[in-house]
Scaffold this motif. Structure first.
Motif, PDB file in Angstrom:
ATOM      1  N   THR A 143       9.503  56.452  44.374  1.00 53.26           N
ATOM      2  CA  THR A 143       9.327  55.070  44.797  1.00 53.26           C
ATOM      3  C   THR A 143      10.614  54.533  45.407  1.00 53.26           C
ATOM      4  OG1 THR A 143       7.598  54.609  43.189  1.00 53.26           O
ATOM      5  CG2 THR A 143       8.859  52.727  43.968  1.00 53.26           C
ATOM      6  N   GLY A 144      11.743  55.047  44.966  1.00 55.53           N
ATOM      7  CA  GLY A 144      13.018  54.602  45.495  1.00 55.53           C
ATOM      8  C   GLY A 144      14.035  54.235  44.440  1.00 55.53           C
ATOM      9  N   ASP A 145      13.584  53.962  43.215  1.00 51.21           N
ATOM     10  CA  ASP A 145      14.504  53.494  42.176  1.00 51.21           C
ATOM     11  C   ASP A 145      15.626  54.474  41.871  1.00 51.21           C
ATOM     12  OD1 ASP A 145      13.123  51.024  41.036  1.00 51.21           O
ATOM     13  OD2 ASP A 145      11.514  52.488  40.901  1.00 51.21           O
ATOM     14  N   ILE A 146      16.749  53.905  41.407  1.00 51.99           N
ATOM     15  CA  ILE A 146      17.735  54.695  40.678  1.00 51.99           C
ATOM     16  C   ILE A 146      17.072  55.030  39.341  1.00 51.99           C
ATOM     17  CG2 ILE A 146      20.022  54.685  39.606  1.00 51.99           C
ATOM     18  CD1 ILE A 146      20.654  52.266  41.512  1.00 51.99           C
ATOM     19  N   VAL A 147      16.987  56.290  38.993  1.00 52.06           N
ATOM     20  CA  VAL A 147      16.317  56.691  37.759  1.00 52.06           C
ATOM     21  C   VAL A 147      17.355  57.231  36.789  1.00 52.06           C
ATOM     22  CG1 VAL A 147      14.553  58.161  36.736  1.00 52.06           C
ATOM     23  CG2 VAL A 147      14.181  57.180  38.997  1.00 52.06           C
ATOM     24  N   LEU A 148      17.525  56.545  35.675  1.00 52.93           N
ATOM     25  CA  LEU A 148      18.462  56.951  34.626  1.00 52.93           C
ATOM     26  C   LEU A 148      17.660  57.626  33.527  1.00 52.93           C
ATOM     27  CD1 LEU A 148      20.610  53.682  34.493  1.00 52.93           C
ATOM     28  CD2 LEU A 148      20.929  55.707  35.931  1.00 52.93           C
ATOM     29  N   LEU A 149      17.923  58.906  33.317  1.00 51.65           N
ATOM     30  CA  LEU A 149      17.084  59.744  32.456  1.00 51.65           C
ATOM     31  C   LEU A 149      17.699  59.925  31.074  1.00 51.65           C
ATOM     32  CD1 LEU A 149      16.434  62.471  35.159  1.00 51.65           C
ATOM     33  CD2 LEU A 149      14.684  60.977  34.230  1.00 51.65           C
ATOM     34  N   LEU A 164      28.011  52.460  37.525  1.00 52.42           N
ATOM     35  CA  LEU A 164      26.718  52.984  37.094  1.00 52.42           C
ATOM     36  C   LEU A 164      26.902  54.261  36.277  1.00 52.42           C
ATOM     37  CD1 LEU A 164      23.642  52.422  37.430  1.00 52.42           C
ATOM     38  CD2 LEU A 164      23.694  54.041  39.334  1.00 52.42           C
ATOM     39  N   MET A 165      27.742  55.167  36.766  1.00 50.26           N
ATOM     40  CA  MET A 165      27.949  56.433  36.057  1.00 50.26           C
ATOM     41  C   MET A 165      28.664  56.216  34.724  1.00 50.26           C
ATOM     42  SD  MET A 165      26.410  58.586  37.928  1.00 50.26           S
ATOM     43  CE  MET A 165      25.317  57.237  38.415  1.00 50.26           C
ATOM     44  N   ASP A 166      29.625  55.294  34.706  1.00 46.15           N
ATOM     45  CA  ASP A 166      30.321  54.996  33.442  1.00 46.15           C
ATOM     46  C   ASP A 166      29.352  54.423  32.412  1.00 46.15           C
ATOM     47  OD1 ASP A 166      32.695  55.880  34.494  1.00 46.15           O
ATOM     48  OD2 ASP A 166      33.508  53.879  34.923  1.00 46.15           O
ATOM     49  N   LEU A 167      28.471  53.532  32.872  1.00 42.61           N
ATOM     50  CA  LEU A 167      27.481  52.941  31.970  1.00 42.61           C
ATOM     51  C   LEU A 167      26.571  54.024  31.410  1.00 42.61           C
ATOM     52  CD1 LEU A 167      25.791  50.598  30.770  1.00 42.61           C
ATOM     53  CD2 LEU A 167      24.591  50.468  32.978  1.00 42.61           C
ATOM     54  N   TRP A 168      26.130  54.954  32.256  1.00 44.27           N
ATOM     55  CA  TRP A 168      25.159  55.943  31.805  1.00 44.27           C
ATOM     56  C   TRP A 168      25.808  57.051  30.981  1.00 44.27           C
ATOM     57  CZ3 TRP A 168      20.688  54.960  30.657  1.00 44.27           C
ATOM     58  CH2 TRP A 168      19.708  55.942  30.474  1.00 44.27           C
ATOM     59  N   GLN A 169      27.080  57.329  31.228  1.00 48.16           N
ATOM     60  CA  GLN A 169      27.794  58.262  30.354  1.00 48.16           C
ATOM     61  C   GLN A 169      27.907  57.685  28.947  1.00 48.16           C
ATOM     62  OE1 GLN A 169      30.350  61.276  30.866  1.00 48.16           O
ATOM     63  NE2 GLN A 169      28.430  61.763  31.895  1.00 48.16           N
ATOM     64  N   LEU A 170      28.161  56.383  28.869  1.00 49.61           N
ATOM     65  CA  LEU A 170      28.358  55.736  27.572  1.00 49.61           C
ATOM     66  C   LEU A 170      27.046  55.542  26.824  1.00 49.61           C
ATOM     67  CD1 LEU A 170      30.212  54.163  25.568  1.00 49.61           C
ATOM     68  CD2 LEU A 170      29.702  52.109  26.923  1.00 49.61           C
ATOM     69  N   ARG A 171      26.025  55.048  27.500  1.00 50.64           N
ATOM     70  CA  ARG A 171      24.809  54.616  26.798  1.00 50.64           C
ATOM     71  C   ARG A 171      23.586  55.477  27.101  1.00 50.64           C
ATOM     72  NH1 ARG A 171      26.005  50.229  24.096  1.00 50.64           N
ATOM     73  NH2 ARG A 171      27.685  48.856  24.805  1.00 50.64           N
ATOM     74  N   GLY A 172      23.755  56.524  27.869  1.00 54.30           N
ATOM     75  CA  GLY A 172      22.640  57.416  28.175  1.00 54.30           C
ATOM     76  C   GLY A 172      23.081  58.865  28.175  1.00 54.30           C
ATOM     77  N   SER A 173      22.254  59.699  28.761  1.00 52.97           N
ATOM     78  CA  SER A 173      22.509  61.138  28.751  1.00 52.97           C
ATOM     79  C   SER A 173      23.481  61.579  29.830  1.00 52.97           C
ATOM     80  CB  SER A 173      21.187  61.883  28.976  1.00 52.97           C
ATOM     81  OG  SER A 173      20.726  61.676  30.301  1.00 52.97           O
ATOM     82  N   GLY A 174      23.748  60.710  30.803  1.00 55.67           N
ATOM     83  CA  GLY A 174      24.561  61.108  31.949  1.00 55.67           C
ATOM     84  C   GLY A 174      23.746  61.724  33.065  1.00 55.67           C
ATOM     85  N   LEU A 175      22.449  61.954  32.833  1.00 54.91           N
ATOM     86  CA  LEU A 175      21.573  62.562  33.839  1.00 54.91           C
ATOM     87  C   LEU A 175      20.885  61.470  34.649  1.00 54.91           C
ATOM     88  CD1 LEU A 175      19.864  65.267  31.582  1.00 54.91           C
ATOM     89  CD2 LEU A 175      21.818  65.582  33.111  1.00 54.91           C
ATOM     90  N   THR A 176      20.854  61.656  35.962  1.00 57.69           N
ATOM     91  CA  THR A 176      20.216  60.680  36.841  1.00 57.69           C
ATOM     92  C   THR A 176      19.315  61.390  37.849  1.00 57.69           C
ATOM     93  OG1 THR A 176      21.926  60.728  38.558  1.00 57.69           O
ATOM     94  CG2 THR A 176      22.272  59.217  36.716  1.00 57.69           C
ATOM     95  N   ASN A 177      18.450  60.606  38.458  1.00 58.53           N
ATOM     96  CA  ASN A 177      17.643  61.055  39.588  1.00 58.53           C
ATOM     97  C   ASN A 177      17.867  60.042  40.697  1.00 58.53           C
ATOM     98  OD1 ASN A 177      15.720  61.791  41.430  1.00 58.53           O
ATOM     99  ND2 ASN A 177      13.978  61.654  40.042  1.00 58.53           N
ATOM    100  N   MET A 178      18.541  60.477  41.752  1.00 57.47           N
ATOM    101  CA  MET A 178      18.875  59.565  42.845  1.00 57.47           C
ATOM    102  C   MET A 178      18.164  60.015  44.115  1.00 57.47           C
ATOM    103  SD  MET A 178      21.214  57.459  41.452  1.00 57.47           S
ATOM    104  CE  MET A 178      22.461  56.865  42.569  1.00 57.47           C
TER     105      MET A 178
END
Length: 458
Positions: A136-142, A118-132
């Motif tokens: 509601t409960g979701d993994i939030v990729l910001l 999950l972190m590798d995916l978000w480092q590559l295609r997102g900002s690297g920032l998350t809300n865990m």
């Protein structure tokens, strides 16, 4: 060196608590150095520009995010929250900063392998920032851009066996406590029920068709570790119908100090010896307990299942054997209007404890789902009756609880096929009255006034 000066944000790092500003700065530095040589698929300065945009918002006293936007993945109406800056030229790194909601694993059980993916995916295609995690409960990729959404979605679904969560006017991602996987108090398998309803209602989760959002939450017992009674339109709280199980020998060990109360969580605090009268009996909210001549007695008809006595003496007291769920409807926690707790609508719905087969017991997942449909048939009938009523009578952006207030508890109970009971009364003499209907009154409404007056003097 920081791209933008942020004196106002820096103040948020000065207190004793961890700051989200520090997290963003740390990620901005990681992306600037890029020691791993990652081929970032969104601007490398996304976090730097995010800090600059937020600093400007603090300075101006207003947000610089525009209201949402229609953006998503093919075939889904939920799961992506579009976010665009109104200062794209000044802060190009975060001109688009979409949020991706990902369905969390049941009871939030993770493997380290999954988290690394999950972190590798978000480092590559997102900002690297998350809300865990989100409320509601979701993994939030910001924070990502529109071209990356399909790429992220493909990786999540095809390589990580994970799906998007809910957003918009639909069923939001169901959330559950750890349930019977680790908790002796759980009255039903929260993970099984959460998974079943998630799979059962995929269309409602990903294709918005409701008046507004709708949340399921699953608490295995009245301790309410996911606060379902306060935060979900339909909550499922584990409970029991028979007596609390009492082991008098274990009660004696608590009284004489052999077994520490509260599972030892108060050890090391100089609060004196355990006093069962003061710490258990006198704190019972319904006065349904007494301790006489070395014996703890519980008058179960008065018990409201608050869990206090069981929490204090878990070795001596255990949940009953006839287990199921209570269903409450209409909770929400908006900031402006104030919180609204759930209303008890189904006091007890028994869940057959003998029906405890696992996926491994079936040849296919389809067979397992058929088994679960039978197991939870009575429960899904209530859910669908609630939805039929809400979708027919609810106004746009009207939560279920607001509809219940607008039309009254009596109408709601009628629509979902529940007979009014005394336990539905929350506060005596403040609830709406339950009125008789003409067809329920023998002879109807018509009366001979003269005949009536023979028995009732004026």
């Amino acid at each position: 060196m920081a791209k933008h000066e942020t004196p106002l944000l820096d103040e948020l790092e000065s207190g004793p608590w961890p700051s989200f500003v520090s997290d963003i700065k740390q990620e901005a530095e990681v992306r600037a150095k890029n020691e791993k040589g990652i081929d970032f698929q969104i601007p490398a300065d996304a976090c730097d520009d995010l800090l600059g945009l937020l600093e400007l918002s603090f300075k101006d006293g207003t947000t610089h995010w525009k209201h949402g936007g229609i953006v998503g993945v093919f075939g889904y109406g939920g799961g992506i929250i579009g976010r665009y800056s109104d200062k794209p030229k000044d802060f190009p790194g975060c001109s688009s900063f979409h949020t991706v909601r990902v369905a969390q694993p049941g009871a939030k059980y993770y493997t380290t392998e999954f988290l690394r993916q999950l972190m590798d995916l978000w480092q590559l295609r997102g900002s690297g920032l998350t809300n865990m995690h989100g409320s509601t409960g979701d993994i939030v990729l910001l924070g990502t851009t529109t071209p990356q959404l399909e790429e992220i979605f493909y990786t999540l679904t095809h390589e990580m066996d994970q799906d998007l969560g809910g957003s918009g006017s639909n069923l939001r991602t169901p959330a559950d406590c750890i349930g019977q996987s680790r908790c002796e108090y759980a009255c039903y398998d929260t993970q099984e029920l959460c998974y079943f309803l998630t799979m059962m209602y995929q269309d409602e989760l990903h294709r918005p068709a409701f008046p507004y959002k709708f949340k399921f939450k699953f608490d295995g017992c009245p301790n309410g570790c996911v606060a379902s009674m306060a935060r979900s339109d339909l909550s499922f709280i584990g409970t029991w119908k028979d007596q609390i199980q009492v082991d008098q020998a274990e009660v004696a060990l608590y009284v004489d100090g052999t077994t520490p109360a509260n599972a030892g969580s108060h050890s090391g605090r100089d609060w004196g010896a355990f006093d069962i009268q003061a710490e258990v009996v006198d704190l019972c909210p319904t006065d349904c307990m007494s301790y006489v001549d070395g014996e703890l007695k519980i008058y179960d008809k008065e018990c409201t299942r608050c869990m206090h006595c069981i929490n204090v003496m878990p070795k001596a007291l255990k949940i009953g054997k006839q287990r199921g769920v209570s269903m409450l409807a209409g909770a929400k926690a908006p900031i402006v209007d104030g919180a609204q707790m759930g209303t008890l609508v189904v006091p007890f719905l028994e869940i057959d404890q003998t029906m405890n087969k696992q996926l491994a017991d079936f040849d296919t997942e389809e067979e397992w789902m058929e088994y679960l449909e039978e197991k939870y048939e009575a429960l899904t009938e209530v859910i669908e009756a609630v939805w039929d009523y809400w979708m027919e009578e609810g106004k746009n952006r009207e939560r279920l609880g607001e509809l219940m207030i607008r039309q009254g508890l009596q109408r709601f109970l009628e629509k979902i096929g529940q007979e009014p009971q005394a336990v539905h009364v929350d506060h005596p003499r403040t609830n709406p009255y339950i009125f008789w209907k003409e067809e329920e009154v023998e002879g109807g409404w018509d009366r001979d006034i003269n005949e009536y007056r023979k028995h009732h003097a004026r």
